[in-house]
Scaffold this active site. Sequence first.
Site, PDB file in Angstrom:
ATOM      1  N   GLY A  49       1.176 -35.657 -23.437  1.00 24.78           N
ATOM      2  CA  GLY A  49       2.217 -36.624 -23.090  1.00 24.78           C
ATOM      3  C   GLY A  49       1.609 -37.970 -22.752  1.00 24.78           C
ATOM      4  O   GLY A  49       0.553 -38.048 -22.134  1.00 24.78           O
ATOM      5  N   GLY A  95     -23.767 -28.854  -6.048  1.00 25.90           N
ATOM      6  CA  GLY A  95     -22.616 -29.163  -5.192  1.00 25.90           C
ATOM      7  C   GLY A  95     -22.223 -27.981  -4.332  1.00 25.90           C
ATOM      8  O   GLY A  95     -21.787 -26.949  -4.853  1.00 25.90           O
ATOM      9  N   GLU A 135     -27.241 -29.369  -2.887  1.00 26.80           N
ATOM     10  CA  GLU A 135     -26.209 -30.260  -2.343  1.00 26.80           C
ATOM     11  C   GLU A 135     -26.841 -31.597  -1.962  1.00 26.80           C
ATOM     12  O   GLU A 135     -27.836 -31.646  -1.248  1.00 26.80           O
ATOM     13  CB  GLU A 135     -25.554 -29.594  -1.123  1.00 26.80           C
ATOM     14  CG  GLU A 135     -24.721 -30.490  -0.227  1.00 26.80           C
ATOM     15  CD  GLU A 135     -23.539 -31.167  -0.926  1.00 26.80           C
ATOM     16  OE1 GLU A 135     -22.790 -30.487  -1.630  1.00 26.80           O
ATOM     17  OE2 GLU A 135     -23.404 -32.407  -0.776  1.00 26.80           O
ATOM     18  N   HIS A 168      -0.200  -6.977  18.478  1.00 22.49           N
ATOM     19  CA  HIS A 168      -1.488  -6.361  18.771  1.00 22.49           C
ATOM     20  C   HIS A 168      -1.543  -5.010  18.085  1.00 22.49           C
ATOM     21  O   HIS A 168      -0.575  -4.255  18.176  1.00 22.49           O
ATOM     22  CB  HIS A 168      -1.656  -6.177  20.278  1.00 22.49           C
ATOM     23  CG  HIS A 168      -2.900  -5.420  20.638  1.00 22.49           C
ATOM     24  ND1 HIS A 168      -4.147  -6.008  20.568  1.00 22.49           N
ATOM     25  CD2 HIS A 168      -3.102  -4.133  21.038  1.00 22.49           C
ATOM     26  CE1 HIS A 168      -5.065  -5.119  20.933  1.00 22.49           C
ATOM     27  NE2 HIS A 168      -4.459  -3.965  21.203  1.00 22.49           N
TER      28      HIS A 168
HETATM   29  P1  NAD Z   1     -15.989 -30.931  -3.710  1.00 21.58           P
HETATM   30  O1  NAD Z   1     -15.686 -32.355  -3.506  1.00 21.58           O
HETATM   31  O2  NAD Z   1     -15.378 -29.901  -2.834  1.00 21.58           O
HETATM   32  O3  NAD Z   1     -17.579 -30.721  -3.574  1.00 21.58           O
HETATM   33  C1  NAD Z   1     -18.519 -31.384  -4.383  1.00 21.58           C
HETATM   34  C2  NAD Z   1     -19.853 -31.369  -3.667  1.00 21.58           C
HETATM   35  O4  NAD Z   1     -20.839 -31.839  -4.571  1.00 21.58           O
HETATM   36  C3  NAD Z   1     -19.886 -32.288  -2.452  1.00 21.58           C
HETATM   37  O5  NAD Z   1     -20.374 -31.588  -1.334  1.00 21.58           O
HETATM   38  C4  NAD Z   1     -20.841 -33.403  -2.899  1.00 21.58           C
HETATM   39  O6  NAD Z   1     -21.578 -33.953  -1.823  1.00 21.58           O
HETATM   40  C5  NAD Z   1     -21.746 -32.684  -3.886  1.00 21.58           C
HETATM   41  N1  NAD Z   1     -22.387 -33.546  -4.881  1.00 21.58           N
HETATM   42  C6  NAD Z   1     -21.834 -34.597  -5.534  1.00 21.58           C
HETATM   43  N2  NAD Z   1     -22.737 -35.112  -6.409  1.00 21.58           N
HETATM   44  C7  NAD Z   1     -23.861 -34.357  -6.315  1.00 21.58           C
HETATM   45  C8  NAD Z   1     -25.135 -34.377  -6.975  1.00 21.58           C
HETATM   46  N3  NAD Z   1     -25.416 -35.279  -7.925  1.00 21.58           N
HETATM   47  N4  NAD Z   1     -26.073 -33.451  -6.619  1.00 21.58           N
HETATM   48  C9  NAD Z   1     -25.781 -32.516  -5.649  1.00 21.58           C
HETATM   49  N5  NAD Z   1     -24.587 -32.470  -5.005  1.00 21.58           N
HETATM   50  C10 NAD Z   1     -23.637 -33.361  -5.334  1.00 21.58           C
HETATM   51  O7  NAD Z   1     -15.714 -30.647  -5.251  1.00 21.58           O
HETATM   52  P2  NAD Z   1     -15.607 -29.294  -6.083  1.00 21.58           P
HETATM   53  O8  NAD Z   1     -16.196 -28.150  -5.344  1.00 21.58           O
HETATM   54  O9  NAD Z   1     -16.150 -29.635  -7.429  1.00 21.58           O
HETATM   55  O10 NAD Z   1     -14.057 -29.075  -6.182  1.00 21.58           O
HETATM   56  C11 NAD Z   1     -13.255 -30.047  -6.858  1.00 21.58           C
HETATM   57  C12 NAD Z   1     -11.890 -30.166  -6.256  1.00 21.58           C
HETATM   58  O11 NAD Z   1     -11.150 -28.981  -6.458  1.00 21.58           O
HETATM   59  C13 NAD Z   1     -11.954 -30.444  -4.783  1.00 21.58           C
HETATM   60  O12 NAD Z   1     -11.168 -31.563  -4.506  1.00 21.58           O
HETATM   61  C14 NAD Z   1     -11.391 -29.211  -4.159  1.00 21.58           C
HETATM   62  O13 NAD Z   1     -10.610 -29.505  -3.020  1.00 21.58           O
HETATM   63  C15 NAD Z   1     -10.550 -28.574  -5.255  1.00 21.58           C
HETATM   64  N6  NAD Z   1     -10.637 -27.131  -5.106  1.00 21.58           N
HETATM   65  C16 NAD Z   1     -10.014 -26.541  -4.052  1.00 21.58           C
HETATM   66  C17 NAD Z   1     -10.130 -25.184  -3.853  1.00 21.58           C
HETATM   67  C18 NAD Z   1      -9.489 -24.557  -2.662  1.00 21.58           C
HETATM   68  O14 NAD Z   1      -8.590 -25.153  -2.100  1.00 21.58           O
HETATM   69  N7  NAD Z   1      -9.922 -23.391  -2.231  1.00 21.58           N
HETATM   70  C19 NAD Z   1     -10.883 -24.407  -4.721  1.00 21.58           C
HETATM   71  C20 NAD Z   1     -11.507 -25.041  -5.780  1.00 21.58           C
HETATM   72  C21 NAD Z   1     -11.368 -26.404  -5.962  1.00 21.58           C
END
Ligand code: NAD
Length: 473
Positions: A121, A187, A210, A450
């Site tokens: 879309g 990450g 990380e 409980h």
């Molecule tokens: P995230 O933002 O949770 O984590 C990414 C991590 O990668 C961060 O800690 C960051 O500091 C690190 N990072 C970034 N660049 C880097 C590098 N070059 N080298 C090493 N570390 C690096 O992102 P995600 O885990 O990819 O998830 C993506 C999105 O999906 C998020 O917004 C998350 O909230 C959402 N998500 C949510 C859930 C849930 O609610 N349980 C589950 C999966 C995904």
Amino acid sequence: MDQFDVVVIGAGPAGYVAAIRAAQLGLKTACVDMFVGKDGKAALGGTCLNVGCIPSKALLDSSRQFHNLTHAFAVHGISAKDPAIDVGTMVGRKDKIVKQFTGGIAMLFKQNKVTPYFGKGRLLPGRQVEVTAADGSKQTLAASNVIIATGSVPIELPFAKFDGKHIVDNAGALDFSAVPKRLGVIGAGVIGLELGSVWKRLGSEVTIIEALPDFLAAADAEVAKAAAREFAKQGLKIELGAKLAKAEIKGQEVHLTYSTKDGDKQLVVDKLLVAVGRRAYTAGVLADGTGVQLDERGRVVVDEHCWTGVEGVWAVGDCVRGPMLAHKGSEEGIAVAELIAGKAGHVNLDTVPWVIYTEPEIAWVGKTEAQCKAENIPYRTGSFPFAAIGRAVAMNEPAGFVKMIAHADTDRILGVHLVGANVSELVAECVVAMEFKGSSEDLARIVHAHPTLSEAVHEAALAVDKRAIHKAN
Ligand code: NAD
């Protein structure tokens, strides 16, 4: 040209929910989506249902069963001979669940008279939506209102590009055909921890790299510390303050070079999951002249009501500001459908719960202690450990705690931070309390069954006033 009251672009949890709610309110609604499932067929549900929340929970559950069988059952006096993993069956079960739920949306669309269109879309000026099908054919829909709900895509690192085989994103890491001997994860965010846990439990040697020096910087510091301790016990290796410099595919291996404060390090893995965050998916969604603005991160600019500032054009979910969480997108979708129908839709972003489905689970709502300090808010805290909760110990799940933060003067709950078994469910009570502007005293005076895990929330509320019953105050 087909004419609708509402055309939604995107059938993820923000878009499909918006479409259903709009149709419930009597609006003639269409929903456009281009996602193609593993079977090559169009599938509704977006990232969450197809390659995100639901399939990852399926694998988290399968891997947890295996881990318990090999690590936790002995204490219950249960043993099994030669437990084995059939990854094909595990992934097949996951695929079946995905199919059941994506098919469920198709059925809900039918029941609610939402017309699905399959293709990409694109918003044209004058509230028209062009749909380009997989075969390249185009048609244009006219709408009084358009809701953009195009979601997000994984961020790709230029020096570790996804090849779908050795270097993968979240979708790839849900579909390994065998347990990788060595898995590298870039990450230590939500995806890295959840999918790292899946493969670790199934026997992979997992190393998470990380970039930030602090673990789980978005969570409350005490929760992050407790979780880090549990993950270390499970053998998840997490290198903090480590930046990936290079990832080279050599044969069936990926050779990583990353920099740390102690100098460059090397690591060889069989698979590499890159989970360094996601970015709004808005590329090619807006034709010239629509008037809809994108911010510096490619997100659709909206006000607090998800309105783009262009008459009849709205945007919800991961493609706008705010946390990238399915439930936040769904609520925005409902709110916008209601606003279009002349009702009072609203989403309170201050009470959106966060959940990380690791073992132990991590969940929170509201402010952390660090945020209260930074904002000069006077506060008191109360904590209670699951180790002192009978049900948790009976379940052999004593790790973690509940911590409540309340305003020092008014006692209003400012945040609740939980780490432990089933806290993904316990956080709901805390959200309700905060949404109703409740105090720790309110929760302290509510009867909790409980023996249940929810008693930890009750005791944490009592602990704010230093009157927890089952621990020293
Ligand atoms: P995230 O933002 O949770 O984590 C990414 C991590 O990668 C961060 O800690 C960051 O500091 C690190 N990072 C970034 N660049 C880097 C590098 N070059 N080298 C090493 N570390 C690096 O992102 P995600 O885990 O990819 O998830 C993506 C999105 O999906 C998020 O917004 C998350 O909230 C959402 N998500 C949510 C859930 C849930 O609610 N349980 C589950 C999966 C995904």
